[in-house]
Design a protein around this motif. Sequence first.
Motif, PDB file in Angstrom:
ATOM      1  N   ALA A 292     114.497  36.931  38.032  1.00  0.00           N
ATOM      2  CA  ALA A 292     115.247  35.789  38.544  1.00  0.00           C
ATOM      3  C   ALA A 292     115.293  35.800  40.067  1.00  0.00           C
ATOM      4  CB  ALA A 292     116.668  35.793  37.968  1.00  0.00           C
ATOM      5  N   ALA A 293     115.477  36.978  40.658  1.00  0.00           N
ATOM      6  CA  ALA A 293     115.517  37.077  42.115  1.00  0.00           C
ATOM      7  C   ALA A 293     114.175  36.692  42.724  1.00  0.00           C
ATOM      8  CB  ALA A 293     115.899  38.498  42.533  1.00  0.00           C
ATOM      9  N   TYR A 294     113.084  37.106  42.073  1.00  0.00           N
ATOM     10  CA  TYR A 294     111.741  36.763  42.566  1.00  0.00           C
ATOM     11  C   TYR A 294     111.522  35.256  42.507  1.00  0.00           C
ATOM     12  CZ  TYR A 294     106.720  37.409  43.400  1.00  0.00           C
ATOM     13  OH  TYR A 294     105.456  37.383  43.934  1.00  0.00           O
ATOM     14  N   GLU A 295     111.931  34.637  41.411  1.00  0.00           N
ATOM     15  CA  GLU A 295     111.737  33.187  41.278  1.00  0.00           C
ATOM     16  C   GLU A 295     112.647  32.418  42.231  1.00  0.00           C
ATOM     17  OE1 GLU A 295     109.198  32.088  39.676  1.00  0.00           O
ATOM     18  OE2 GLU A 295     108.765  34.126  39.005  1.00  0.00           O
ATOM     19  N   TRP A 296     113.861  32.914  42.463  1.00  0.00           N
ATOM     20  CA  TRP A 296     114.775  32.224  43.389  1.00  0.00           C
ATOM     21  C   TRP A 296     114.240  32.270  44.820  1.00  0.00           C
ATOM     22  CZ3 TRP A 296     117.638  34.025  47.613  1.00  0.00           C
ATOM     23  CH2 TRP A 296     118.532  33.085  48.157  1.00  0.00           C
ATOM     24  N   ALA A 297     113.806  33.442  45.251  1.00  0.00           N
ATOM     25  CA  ALA A 297     113.385  33.612  46.643  1.00  0.00           C
ATOM     26  C   ALA A 297     111.969  33.118  46.896  1.00  0.00           C
ATOM     27  CB  ALA A 297     113.489  35.086  47.048  1.00  0.00           C
ATOM     28  N   MET A 298     111.109  33.135  45.880  1.00  0.00           N
ATOM     29  CA  MET A 298     109.698  32.875  46.112  1.00  0.00           C
ATOM     30  C   MET A 298     109.084  31.917  45.092  1.00  0.00           C
ATOM     31  SD  MET A 298     109.308  36.916  46.830  1.00  0.00           S
ATOM     32  CE  MET A 298     107.562  37.183  47.042  1.00  0.00           C
ATOM     33  N   GLY A 299     109.274  32.183  43.814  1.00  0.00           N
ATOM     34  CA  GLY A 299     108.595  31.416  42.788  1.00  0.00           C
ATOM     35  C   GLY A 299     108.913  29.938  42.780  1.00  0.00           C
ATOM     36  N   GLN A 300     110.180  29.582  42.978  1.00  0.00           N
ATOM     37  CA  GLN A 300     110.547  28.167  42.911  1.00  0.00           C
ATOM     38  C   GLN A 300     109.962  27.350  44.061  1.00  0.00           C
ATOM     39  OE1 GLN A 300     114.655  27.031  43.492  1.00  0.00           O
ATOM     40  NE2 GLN A 300     115.096  28.825  44.773  1.00  0.00           N
ATOM     41  N   HIS A 301     109.449  28.034  45.071  1.00  0.00           N
ATOM     42  CA  HIS A 301     108.846  27.352  46.221  1.00  0.00           C
ATOM     43  C   HIS A 301     107.324  27.246  46.086  1.00  0.00           C
ATOM     44  CE1 HIS A 301     112.778  27.729  47.967  1.00  0.00           C
ATOM     45  NE2 HIS A 301     112.717  29.043  47.912  1.00  0.00           N
ATOM     46  N   SER A 302     106.790  27.670  44.948  1.00  0.00           N
ATOM     47  CA  SER A 302     105.343  27.675  44.741  1.00  0.00           C
ATOM     48  C   SER A 302     104.955  26.623  43.708  1.00  0.00           C
ATOM     49  CB  SER A 302     104.883  29.056  44.263  1.00  0.00           C
ATOM     50  OG  SER A 302     103.526  29.039  43.904  1.00  0.00           O
ATOM     51  N   SER A 303     103.847  25.953  43.965  1.00  0.00           N
ATOM     52  CA  SER A 303     103.298  25.000  42.996  1.00  0.00           C
ATOM     53  C   SER A 303     101.895  25.408  42.564  1.00  0.00           C
ATOM     54  CB  SER A 303     103.257  23.588  43.603  1.00  0.00           C
ATOM     55  OG  SER A 303     102.465  23.573  44.780  1.00  0.00           O
TER      56      SER A 303
ATOM     57  N   GLN B 291     111.950  27.692  37.426  1.00  0.00           N
ATOM     58  CA  GLN B 291     113.104  26.941  37.912  1.00  0.00           C
ATOM     59  C   GLN B 291     114.377  27.382  37.205  1.00  0.00           C
ATOM     60  OE1 GLN B 291     111.671  23.001  37.119  1.00  0.00           O
ATOM     61  NE2 GLN B 291     110.422  22.893  38.982  1.00  0.00           N
ATOM     62  N   GLY B 292     114.270  27.668  35.909  1.00  0.00           N
ATOM     63  CA  GLY B 292     115.437  28.128  35.169  1.00  0.00           C
ATOM     64  C   GLY B 292     115.921  29.486  35.644  1.00  0.00           C
ATOM     65  N   LEU B 293     114.983  30.408  35.906  1.00  0.00           N
ATOM     66  CA  LEU B 293     115.359  31.728  36.411  1.00  0.00           C
ATOM     67  C   LEU B 293     115.976  31.630  37.794  1.00  0.00           C
ATOM     68  CD1 LEU B 293     112.297  33.850  35.227  1.00  0.00           C
ATOM     69  CD2 LEU B 293     114.681  34.166  34.515  1.00  0.00           C
ATOM     70  N   ALA B 294     115.428  30.757  38.649  1.00  0.00           N
ATOM     71  CA  ALA B 294     115.994  30.572  39.989  1.00  0.00           C
ATOM     72  C   ALA B 294     117.433  30.084  39.898  1.00  0.00           C
ATOM     73  CB  ALA B 294     115.141  29.590  40.785  1.00  0.00           C
TER      74      ALA B 294
END
Length: 649
Positions: free
Chosen positions: A276-287, A302-305
């Motif tokens: 979740a921390a990885y997706e919040w800080a980095m993953g949600q900003h990637s397409s 997006q759910g993990l973020a």
Amino acid sequence: MGFTRRQFLAFAGLAGASGLAGCSRPTDQKQPDDSGTDAAPADVDLEEFKDLAINMESWKYDEENDCYYQLGLKYCTKPATKTYESLAIFVPGKFFTGEKSGSAYKCSVNEKAVVGNFTPATAPVVMPVNTGTLAAQQSPTTYEYTGLGTYLEQGCVYVYAGFRGRSAGVDTTSGSTDMYPGGAPWPVVDLKAAVRYLRYNASELPFDVSRVFVFGFSAGGGVSAVMGASGDAEAYRPYLESIGAATHDAKGAELSDAIAGSASWCPVTSFDVADAAYEWAMGQHSSADPRAEGTWRTQLSQGLAGAYGAWVNGMDLRNADDEHLTLDESEGGQYTMGSYADELLSQVSDAATYFVQNTPFPYTHTPQHLDDPMFPGDPNLLSTRASAQAAGVGGAVSAADTAASAEAAASVDAATGEVDASASDAAASQPAGTTTVQSTIYDTPSNYFAALNSDYRWINYNIKRNVVTVQSLGDLSKHVRPAEMPCSPYDRPDRSSKSNQLFGIGEESTLHFDAMAGELIEKNASTYATCSDWDASYESAWRLDLAKQDSLETTMAARVDMMNPLYWLSGAYAGYGQSGVAAHWRINEGVFDTFVSPCTAANMALALGKYDGVSDVAYTPVWGQGHVLAERSGSPAGNFVAWVVSCCS
């Protein structure tokens, strides 16, 4: 679970914790009375651990480097694997008076000796966790002095303990066909047993029993952090008992596994929220694939973020002004702004400012990624050098030799990117396993920041004040810390990560462990199923794995807690205040690290900064460095030893 740090202190205090104050002895470790008048409890078998007594007539001596050593010391009475559950001790020669007897030496402590700042009564012990991926660590079977001088010449006793890694295995060297357990929490259990072994033999050895420092990189750094946070935690007791770890010394005094200090570079830990921390800080900003629009993993990301934002708000993380750090929920369930995000941005901006104020230009940036650190004592050092030399690599000094040899090591300065050929310890350079790509040279700070802003302005460089500010974590991720790992990076849908191995059980070598991801998949399976890349087996996979127990009937959730330093450091967890927490902490991370979220190290530092009994927390985000032994300047080993000395001054 609902108590904040302040509430817990109000209800329970810290009287029950066994923390270390400064470099004093662990408060709950009873030390034997030198007068010999202590009476052991009636139910204590004083000979229970006699087989763990060190033989002081079996020391070997390296006269050229003035080092006494013993290899292959069994540190528990019922080892699950003889291959990994042993240790080696390396002692500065002056600390012993040795009498040669055949091929060995009979040694006694030279109480009057002084090496560096230490005597035998005050010397610290340093213990490496020499794996970045939690592969099993074997204690050395052949003596090699390379790199040890950095530690021994400053008066440290160097202890290299083997331990089981992220997977179960078969101890083929002993002829057994039985599988021994591995994975969480066994690496920590084995290291705790090694610490207890040292304390069992403390009266014979030249070090201060309270001054044990553990250090590691990546997942090894995470283990170092767990060791620092979980001293004498009750959850480990049945595991320690199962391998015959010492619980008391020969006089009946209780033994502790609490340590004085923990050091880590780019720690990978806190697996309950790592994805979740990885997706919040980095993953949600990637397409980019595999987070491309229309995939179920994009929805999971997006759910993990969002779940991470809610987790932050349920924590009791506080800044230096004791303000509760939170995230604000925006429309669509995103959490990208708030005091928690501001705190991380402030740390990143400070790191960039330090970089520009202390870096000579022209500056050469060389992206790097390290797999394993290869600290001194690694049994692979000799074979790695020999293989490279046999292959004729690199002229006079091979690439592997450059990384391993104390005399030939070259150091890439973390601030300048230039090579410092004068570095003289084995860990001065990144080890041979470091992956590098083409370097880029920038002639001025202005040109450097202009290159970072080539598509749009996201980082501000004030030339007059010589300071830097970063506008958003999303911009940081897009430009220098992209989400290069898939979603979810640690608990992968196909169970293919090394972290999945860490939470495997026996022959089920990889298992799901992330309850956050499991909850999201259970809740949203019907929606995910509309995506072409969805696999119907995922719907039950997490639920079934999360319900599994290990051989000691410990649940998956409890095993995840046992590999999470925050479980003992934060009032939001049930383990808060229930362990002896190290007094001294050193945490370095590369700001450009794409392998782990910036939240992991920052959360540890925030929790430690408010934990009663923690004396100091040296937290250093290093601009321009990736997943490596990140340092602003100097060498990792030299800086670590200097920190240990300062903690004991």
